[in-house]
Design a protein around this motif. Sequence first.
Motif, short mmCIF file in Angstrom:
data_model
loop_
_atom_site.label_atom_id
_atom_site.label_comp_id
_atom_site.label_asym_id
_atom_site.label_seq_id
_atom_site.Cartn_x
_atom_site.Cartn_y
_atom_site.Cartn_z
N TRP A 32 119.01 32.21 40.75
CA TRP A 32 118.94 33.65 40.23
C TRP A 32 119.51 34.00 38.80
O TRP A 32 118.93 34.55 38.04
N GLY A 36 117.53 34.93 35.62
CA GLY A 36 118.12 36.22 35.16
C GLY A 36 118.27 36.05 33.53
O GLY A 36 118.02 37.15 32.78
N GLU A 172 126.52 48.75 35.92
CA GLU A 172 127.04 48.20 34.40
C GLU A 172 125.84 47.39 33.94
O GLU A 172 125.48 46.40 34.50
N ARG A 174 122.81 48.36 32.54
CA ARG A 174 121.61 48.69 32.53
C ARG A 174 121.26 49.62 31.48
O ARG A 174 122.00 50.62 31.13
N VAL A 196 126.42 53.10 43.78
CA VAL A 196 125.81 52.30 42.33
C VAL A 196 124.80 51.67 42.98
O VAL A 196 124.63 50.79 43.88
N LEU B 235 123.67 44.73 49.31
CA LEU B 235 123.54 45.35 47.99
C LEU B 235 122.77 46.97 48.30
O LEU B 235 123.15 47.68 47.80
N ASN B 240 128.14 50.03 46.58
CA ASN B 240 128.37 49.17 45.45
C ASN B 240 129.41 49.64 44.39
O ASN B 240 129.54 49.37 43.17
N ARG B 253 131.89 47.09 47.09
CA ARG B 253 130.68 46.28 46.41
C ARG B 253 131.47 44.95 46.68
O ARG B 253 132.53 44.64 46.58
N ILE B 259 127.02 40.11 41.48
CA ILE B 259 126.21 39.11 40.66
C ILE B 259 124.84 39.59 40.66
O ILE B 259 124.14 39.60 39.47
N ALA B 260 124.42 39.81 41.74
CA ALA B 260 122.82 40.35 41.81
C ALA B 260 122.56 41.50 40.76
O ALA B 260 121.58 41.82 40.27
N LEU B 261 123.53 42.72 41.02
CA LEU B 261 123.45 43.89 40.33
C LEU B 261 123.49 43.77 38.71
O LEU B 261 122.75 44.24 38.07
N GLU B 262 124.23 42.82 38.29
CA GLU B 262 124.48 42.74 36.83
C GLU B 262 123.88 41.61 36.01
O GLU B 262 124.02 41.67 34.78
N MET B 263 123.74 40.35 36.67
CA MET B 263 123.61 39.07 35.99
C MET B 263 122.20 39.22 35.02
O MET B 263 122.29 38.80 34.02
N ALA B 264 121.25 40.08 35.47
CA ALA B 264 120.21 40.12 34.70
C ALA B 264 120.21 40.63 33.35
O ALA B 264 119.61 40.54 32.35
N TYR B 265 121.37 41.64 33.09
CA TYR B 265 121.94 42.28 31.91
C TYR B 265 122.99 41.99 31.21
O TYR B 265 123.10 42.64 30.40
#
Lengths: 295, 302
Positions: A32, A36, A172, A174, A196, B235, B240, B253, B259-265
Amino acid sequence: MIDVGNPTGGARVVKSTLITGLWSLALMALGWAMSGCGAVGADSGSTSRRAERLVITGSSTVAPLVAEIGKRFEASEGVRVDVQTGGSSRGIADARSGLADIGMASRALGAEEEDLAGFTIARDGICVIVHRDNALTELSDPQVVEIFTGRLANWQAVGGDEREITVVNKAEGRSTLELFLKHFALDNRDIAASVVIGDNEQGIKTVAGNPGAIGYVSIGAAEHAVARGVAIKLLPMSGVDASTETLSAGIFPLARPLTLVTHGKTSALAQRFINYAGSPAVYDLVRELSFVPAG
Amino acid sequence: MPAHRPFTIWSESYRLSRRVDWLLLWSLRLSAIVSGALVLFITIFVVAEAWPALRNIGVWRFLNDASWYPSGGADGGTFNLVPMFVGTLLTTAGAILLAAPLGVLAAIFRQAYAPPGVGRVYRWLIELLAGIPSVVYGFWGLVVLVPMIARFEPPGASLLAGILILTLMILPTTALASDAALESVPRRYVEGAAALGLGRWAALHCVALPAAGSGIATGVLLATGRALGETMAVLMVCGNVVAVPASLFDPVRTLTANIALEMAYALEDHRSALFVSGLLLLLMVSALVLAAEAVDRRQTVG
C-alpha cells in the motif's frame, strides 16, 4: 506416544497461521505504502526499440487523469510515459529542476511562478451536498462556515427540519479539503467533524445514509451519483447552481484548474503530449474521472 | 523421542547420503531463509521509514501533542497518536468480547447439540461468512448498519458500528477454531466422562472445554490479529474522527484507517509519522504473537 487427537497439535497449526497471517498483513501495508508514493504506472511493455520517455510528476488529483491519457498517448506514439505522484508543489519543483519533463498541479499558477508555463487540461469543482430528504434548497457562505465549525448544530437554525447536523469532512492531506478550507477561509482545526472520509464515493454514501449529514465532494462525482438515484442533493454555492454546466461556463465559485506545468524550452514530445491532453480525443477520459474538459 | 519433532529420528548423514534428500534439504533451507529475511526486511523498512519522524518529532510528541494535524510538518503540525491507539484497542477488544463467546457457543452447539445435518449446513454457513471479502462487509456496514444506528444516535458511523462489523468478520475465526479444538478432544476423554456418569453439559464443561482450551485461546488470538489489522471495513464505518470516544456512538479512527486515509497524500514528516503508526501496529501484533507463544508453551508444559 504420539497422540494424533491431541488438541495441542491443532493449536500449534492455528498459531503458525496466525503468524503468517499477521506478516502478510504487514506485507500488504507495505505494498500500500509503496503504491501510494510510487508511480501511478502508465507503462506499456510493447517497445521493441529503446523508446523515448516522458516523466510527469506532481498532484495526486491530476495524476490518475494524466496516467489514463498517458496510456492512450503511448499506444499512438510508441513512447513511454511515467506518471508519479507527490503533490502539486513537487510537480512544480520537478518541472523547475528538470527532474520531470512536465509537472502536474491541481491549482492555477501564482504570481511568483511566472517562469513556468501552465496548460489547463481540465477543471474540477467542489460542491456542498446534503441528503435528498433535507428540506433545504440553499445555504449562504456564512451558514456553511457556521455549520462546519459546529456553531450551528441543528438544521432548524437554518430553516430546515428539527434534526442534528452531521458534518462530514475530508481526511488530512486531501486537495479537496485544502481547496474547501481556502475558499471558506477556514483552518482544519476549526472544523467540528462527526465523520472523516477518504474519497468522494465514501462521502456520497455517508451523506446518502444519514438525513442530517452535510459534506462536500467533487461536482462530477456528485452528479453521477444523483443520476444513479443516490439519495443526495447538490446545494448551490454562493447562489450559483452546482453542475458541470456552471463549472465549464467558469461561473461556479469553488473550482480549480488541473494544470500541466513546464519550465523553459518545452521538448517537442512534451509539447505533443500537452496538446494531446487538452484535445477532444481525451474528453471521454476527463469525464470518466468526474472532471470537466477545459476546452 | 520428543513428540513434537518426530521427523528428526533420521540422522543428518543418512539424509545427506541421498541426493534427492540433499536437494530437498537445500530448497527447504532456501525457502526458510527467504521467508525469514522477508520478515526482517519489512521490519527494517518500516523502522527506517519511521525513523525521520521519531528523530524530528520525538516519541514524546506522539504521546503528548494536542491533536493529530500532521500536514504542517515537524514544526507546524501536531502528531498525537494516542486517540488512534485507543481506537484500535477499543474496536478490537469490543469485537473479541462479542465474537469469542459467540464463537465458542456456536462450536458447542455444532459439536454437541446440533443434529448431523444441521451441523453440516451450519459449518458451511460459517465458512461462507469467513470467505466474504472485508470490503463487502465495509460496504454493507456503510449502507445498512450505519444508517440504522444513525436513526437512533447520529452520526451512525461510530465505535459501535466498527465493533459490530469486526465481530461479524472475526466470528468465523473463533467459531471454526473452537470447533476444530472441540473436535480433536480425544473420544476416550468424552467416553470416560460418560462412564463416570457425567451428563452432556457436565462433560463439556468439565472435560472437553478444558482439553480444548488452548485451541480455543489460539483461535481467539488469531481473531484478535485479524481485528487489529482490518482496514477497509473499519475505515468505512468508524467515522475516522481523531478523538478518544466518550461513548459507543462516538466516531473513532484506528491506526490502520489512519494509514489508509492519509498515506497517498502524505509528504515528508507526515508520511514518516504514518510509518510510526505502522510501527506501533507491528509492536501490537508482536505482543500478540508472544501471547500466542505463551499460551502454547503453558499447554505443552502443563
